[in-house]
Design an enzyme around this catalytic site. Structure first.
Site, PDB file in Angstrom:
ATOM      1  N   GLU A 182     -26.050  40.087 -67.765  1.00 47.50           N
ATOM      2  CA  GLU A 182     -26.311  40.164 -66.318  1.00 47.50           C
ATOM      3  C   GLU A 182     -25.365  41.128 -65.589  1.00 47.50           C
ATOM      4  OE1 GLU A 182     -28.333  36.204 -64.803  1.00 47.50           O
ATOM      5  OE2 GLU A 182     -26.222  35.894 -65.201  1.00 47.50           O
TER       6      GLU A 182
ATOM      7  N   HIS B 220     -20.466  35.998 -60.258  1.00 51.78           N
ATOM      8  CA  HIS B 220     -21.762  35.328 -60.427  1.00 51.78           C
ATOM      9  C   HIS B 220     -21.516  34.040 -61.199  1.00 51.78           C
ATOM     10  CE1 HIS B 220     -25.955  34.602 -61.289  1.00 51.78           C
ATOM     11  NE2 HIS B 220     -25.668  34.524 -62.572  1.00 51.78           N
TER      12      HIS B 220
ATOM     13  N   HIS C 148     -22.832  29.537 -61.798  1.00 53.94           N
ATOM     14  CA  HIS C 148     -23.866  28.493 -61.723  1.00 53.94           C
ATOM     15  C   HIS C 148     -23.176  27.150 -61.475  1.00 53.94           C
ATOM     16  CE1 HIS C 148     -24.681  31.455 -65.068  1.00 53.94           C
ATOM     17  NE2 HIS C 148     -25.599  31.813 -64.202  1.00 53.94           N
TER      18      HIS C 148
ATOM     19  N   HIS D 272     -31.303  29.147 -60.378  1.00 55.16           N
ATOM     20  CA  HIS D 272     -30.380  29.885 -61.229  1.00 55.16           C
ATOM     21  C   HIS D 272     -28.894  29.694 -60.853  1.00 55.16           C
ATOM     22  CE1 HIS D 272     -29.411  34.039 -63.214  1.00 55.16           C
ATOM     23  NE2 HIS D 272     -28.391  33.230 -63.267  1.00 55.16           N
TER      24      HIS D 272
HETATM   25 MN    MN Z   1     -26.661  33.733 -64.300  1.00 56.50          MN
END
Ligand code: MN
Length: 290
Positions: A78, A97, A99, A167
């Site tokens: 990513e 980034h 989660h 996500h």
């Molecule tokens: Mn991700």
């Protein structure tokens, strides 16, 4: 040959480990920093869980998210999240980034994330949503193609946090430490919102409070004070690692001292002697109570 970016790699490794230690990133998720000498490049770890990242894992990428020096090591799939934001946001020098479990309920429901306490001002003026399905249909949900990365960056727009449907979240910061600060406190705000919604209707900050709180908290004093705290917590956690025979990040003491310690405005330098902590474990500290 000496590495001109040794300090930056070390600080980015520490940022990775802090985000893991604070429960924001687990096996998955990543943080990057733009090359301060070349805005067309950025640094990010190779494909590895943040908690384990060493300075030697940090690689330099072009904004197309290709390694500057060709390598066979595995890379995050990513990375375009980072490169495509750097392309369109010259004010942004760090991207994260993740989660985090307390943010995922908002990604799953589309409930708006709103600032509920002063540090929630780090959410910025708005937290937009991005749904990969809108443009790309059924995918494995990873943001892995340049087109997906560009779409994701467009959805972030001028803001600092983006929620990804089903996500996770992406954060932007003007500096690495600011990005860590935003990543942690926006997650704390999400935890608070979940709890508040369970017992009543939360009353968010007004737009004016949001702006004033964000501006105040993201000043160097707030960011540096928090950074020192998180580095010290990391040192304590890693002391247990060492006892277990696991490798820890060296020289964390250097990072524990905020860059701005002892240089407050209007205070002569002689008032800012430095003290060694009893154990010496946390490095040099300002005597000034903060
Ligand atoms: Mn991700």
């Amino acid at each position: 040959m000496p590495d001109a970016f040794a300090e930056l790699r070390h600080e980015l490794a520490a940022a990775n480990r802090i985000l893991a230690n604070e429960g924001i990133i687990d096996a998955f998720g990543h943080i990057s920093v733009r090359n301060p000498n070349d805005p067309g490049r950025y640094f990010i770890s190779r494909h590895r869980a943040s908690e384990l990242v060493e300075p030697s894992d940090i690689l330099e990428m072009t904004l197309d998210s290709k390694p500057v020096v060709p390598t066979n090591v595995r890379l995050y799939s990513e990375m375009v999240i980072h490169g495509e934001i750097y392309k369109v946001r010259p004010d942004v020098n760090s991207v994260c980034h993740h989660h985090a479990p307390s943010v995922l309920p908002f990604c799953a429901t589309g409930v708006e994330l709103v600032p509920l306490f002063h540090l929630g001002g780090t959410l910025g003026a708005k937290v937009p949503f991005w749904d990969s399905r809108d443009e790309f249909g059924d995918t494995n949900l990873l943001v892995s193609t340049p087109e997906q990365g560009a779409s994701h960056a467009r959805a972030l727009g001028p803001y600092y946090m983006l929620l990804l449907r089903r996500h996770g979240a992406s954060l932007a910061g003007k500096s690495l430490r600011e990005c860590v600060f935003r990543s942690i406190y926006t997650t704390r705000n999400a935890e608070l919102q979940l709890r508040a919604m369970a017992i009543g209707a939360p009353g968010p900050l007004s737009p004016g409070e949001r702006e004033k709180c964000g501006g105040h908290n993201l000043g160097p004093r707030g960011v540096e004070r928090a950074w020192e705290y998180w580095v010290t917590r990391l040192q304590k956690a890693e002391a247990m690692w060492a006892a277990a025979g696991l490798p820890r990040l060296r020289d964390l003491g250097k990072l524990a001292r905020p860059q701005t310690a002892g240089v407050g405005p209007g205070r002569p330098a002689r008032h800012h002697g430095r003290a060694r902590s009893k154990s010496g474990a946390t490095g040099r500290r300002s005597l000034r109570s903060r």
